[in-house]
Motif scaffolding. Sequence first.
Motif, short mmCIF file in Angstrom:
data_model
loop_
_atom_site.label_atom_id
_atom_site.label_comp_id
_atom_site.label_asym_id
_atom_site.label_seq_id
_atom_site.Cartn_x
_atom_site.Cartn_y
_atom_site.Cartn_z
N SER A 169 12.09 -0.37 -3.32
CA SER A 169 10.88 0.30 -3.81
C SER A 169 10.59 -0.04 -5.26
O SER A 169 9.44 -0.08 -5.68
CB SER A 169 11.01 1.81 -3.63
OG SER A 169 9.90 2.48 -4.17
N SER A 170 11.65 -0.31 -6.04
CA SER A 170 11.45 -0.58 -7.46
C SER A 170 10.67 -1.86 -7.71
O SER A 170 10.15 -2.06 -8.81
CB SER A 170 12.80 -0.66 -8.18
OG SER A 170 13.50 -1.85 -7.88
N PHE A 171 10.56 -2.74 -6.71
CA PHE A 171 9.78 -3.96 -6.86
C PHE A 171 8.29 -3.74 -6.60
O PHE A 171 7.49 -4.63 -6.87
CB PHE A 171 10.31 -5.05 -5.92
CG PHE A 171 11.69 -5.53 -6.28
CD1 PHE A 171 11.89 -6.44 -7.29
CD2 PHE A 171 12.80 -5.06 -5.59
CE1 PHE A 171 13.16 -6.88 -7.63
CE2 PHE A 171 14.08 -5.50 -5.90
CZ PHE A 171 14.26 -6.40 -6.94
N LEU A 172 7.92 -2.58 -6.06
CA LEU A 172 6.53 -2.29 -5.77
C LEU A 172 5.81 -1.82 -7.03
O LEU A 172 6.42 -1.21 -7.91
CB LEU A 172 6.41 -1.20 -4.70
CG LEU A 172 7.15 -1.42 -3.38
CD1 LEU A 172 6.89 -0.25 -2.44
CD2 LEU A 172 6.73 -2.73 -2.73
N ALA A 173 4.53 -2.10 -7.11
CA ALA A 173 3.72 -1.56 -8.20
C ALA A 173 3.75 -0.03 -8.13
O ALA A 173 3.84 0.54 -7.05
CB ALA A 173 2.28 -2.06 -8.08
N PRO A 174 3.71 0.66 -9.29
CA PRO A 174 3.80 2.12 -9.28
C PRO A 174 2.80 2.79 -8.34
O PRO A 174 3.13 3.76 -7.67
CB PRO A 174 3.55 2.48 -10.74
CG PRO A 174 4.07 1.30 -11.51
CD PRO A 174 3.72 0.11 -10.66
N GLN A 175 1.56 2.27 -8.29
CA GLN A 175 0.56 2.90 -7.41
C GLN A 175 0.96 2.76 -5.95
O GLN A 175 0.74 3.65 -5.14
CB GLN A 175 -0.82 2.25 -7.62
CG GLN A 175 -1.36 2.43 -9.03
CD GLN A 175 -1.03 1.25 -9.92
OE1 GLN A 175 -0.01 0.58 -9.74
NE2 GLN A 175 -1.89 0.97 -10.88
N MET A 176 1.59 1.64 -5.60
CA MET A 176 2.03 1.44 -4.22
C MET A 176 3.24 2.31 -3.91
O MET A 176 3.39 2.80 -2.79
CB MET A 176 2.34 -0.03 -3.97
CG MET A 176 2.49 -0.38 -2.50
SD MET A 176 2.57 -2.16 -2.22
CE MET A 176 2.73 -2.17 -0.42
N GLN A 177 4.10 2.53 -4.91
CA GLN A 177 5.23 3.45 -4.71
C GLN A 177 4.74 4.85 -4.38
O GLN A 177 5.35 5.56 -3.58
CB GLN A 177 6.10 3.49 -5.97
CG GLN A 177 6.91 2.23 -6.21
CD GLN A 177 7.91 2.39 -7.34
OE1 GLN A 177 8.44 3.47 -7.56
NE2 GLN A 177 8.16 1.33 -8.08
N GLU A 178 3.64 5.27 -5.01
CA GLU A 178 3.09 6.59 -4.72
C GLU A 178 2.59 6.67 -3.29
O GLU A 178 2.77 7.68 -2.61
CB GLU A 178 1.94 6.90 -5.68
CG GLU A 178 2.38 7.12 -7.13
CD GLU A 178 1.21 7.41 -8.03
OE1 GLU A 178 0.07 7.57 -7.52
OE2 GLU A 178 1.41 7.48 -9.26
N GLN A 179 1.97 5.59 -2.81
CA GLN A 179 1.42 5.59 -1.46
C GLN A 179 2.50 5.42 -0.40
O GLN A 179 2.38 5.93 0.71
CB GLN A 179 0.39 4.46 -1.32
CG GLN A 179 -0.86 4.65 -2.16
CD GLN A 179 -1.67 5.84 -1.70
OE1 GLN A 179 -1.89 6.02 -0.51
NE2 GLN A 179 -2.10 6.66 -2.64
#
Length: 256
Positions: A169-179
């Motif tokens: 998950s840490s490789f995802l953009a923050p907005q995508m982590q929220e989704q």
Amino acid sequence: MPRPQPRRALIGLLLLLGSQALLAPRGAWAQATPAPAATGQPSAALSEAQARAAAERILTTIRNGDAQARFNQFSPALQSVSSPSMVAATMKTQPKLLRWAIRSIQPGFDSSTVEATLFTSAGERDLLMVIDDQGRIDGYHFNVTDQPAEKVVRDFITALASGHFISASSFLAPQMQEQIPQGQLQQKWLNLQRITGNFVRVKRINRAESTPEMRLVIVNTEFNRLTDNLFVTLDSDNRIIGVDFPTDPAAPSPPR
């Protein structure tokens, strides 16, 4: 040779470049599930001083190398996809944290964003942490702008395949982590393997497209039932903003 083009029939989610909106196309690999309606009174947000103190505790635990204490500092969402032994295994692969400098703190409604520079045995790393209203870590992202997009994608797939969904998950953009929180990321990877069979290996990684705003990387991935391409889109900072799987996978190649 013409550059490969992504097929239309893809399952995925793309972060709309230049905005906070999310495209929700066909399929369900990275399609966010709406959060249930909140009940009761919301928790009070942390003050800037409280968020700073929480960040200091978290970073001190990382420096001390205490996997159980690190696990205890995870939010319930992170704990549900991890364990102290998994945390210990991850910590063994990371450079030793020597010291840090907190650069900014942004308190929010129910979480705070903390940016810090870590000074490690392998050099400096910029870290963004999301800390919940109880002072627990709820997500993080390392700055990997200086790394090749192909390496970022390989590390992402390796984390998924090894069951380290917090690291993935840490490789995802923050907005995508929220989704797509870590639990959903885990479930979607497991659901994929119900169709494809178990992950075997990454055969090849190639960059198919590159612009100032985004990079498209194609990962030729072998599962025990089939082999096909996975498309990963990254933004200009090498944060993953899309993960797409073909809907018409190919059969595995015969052994040679």
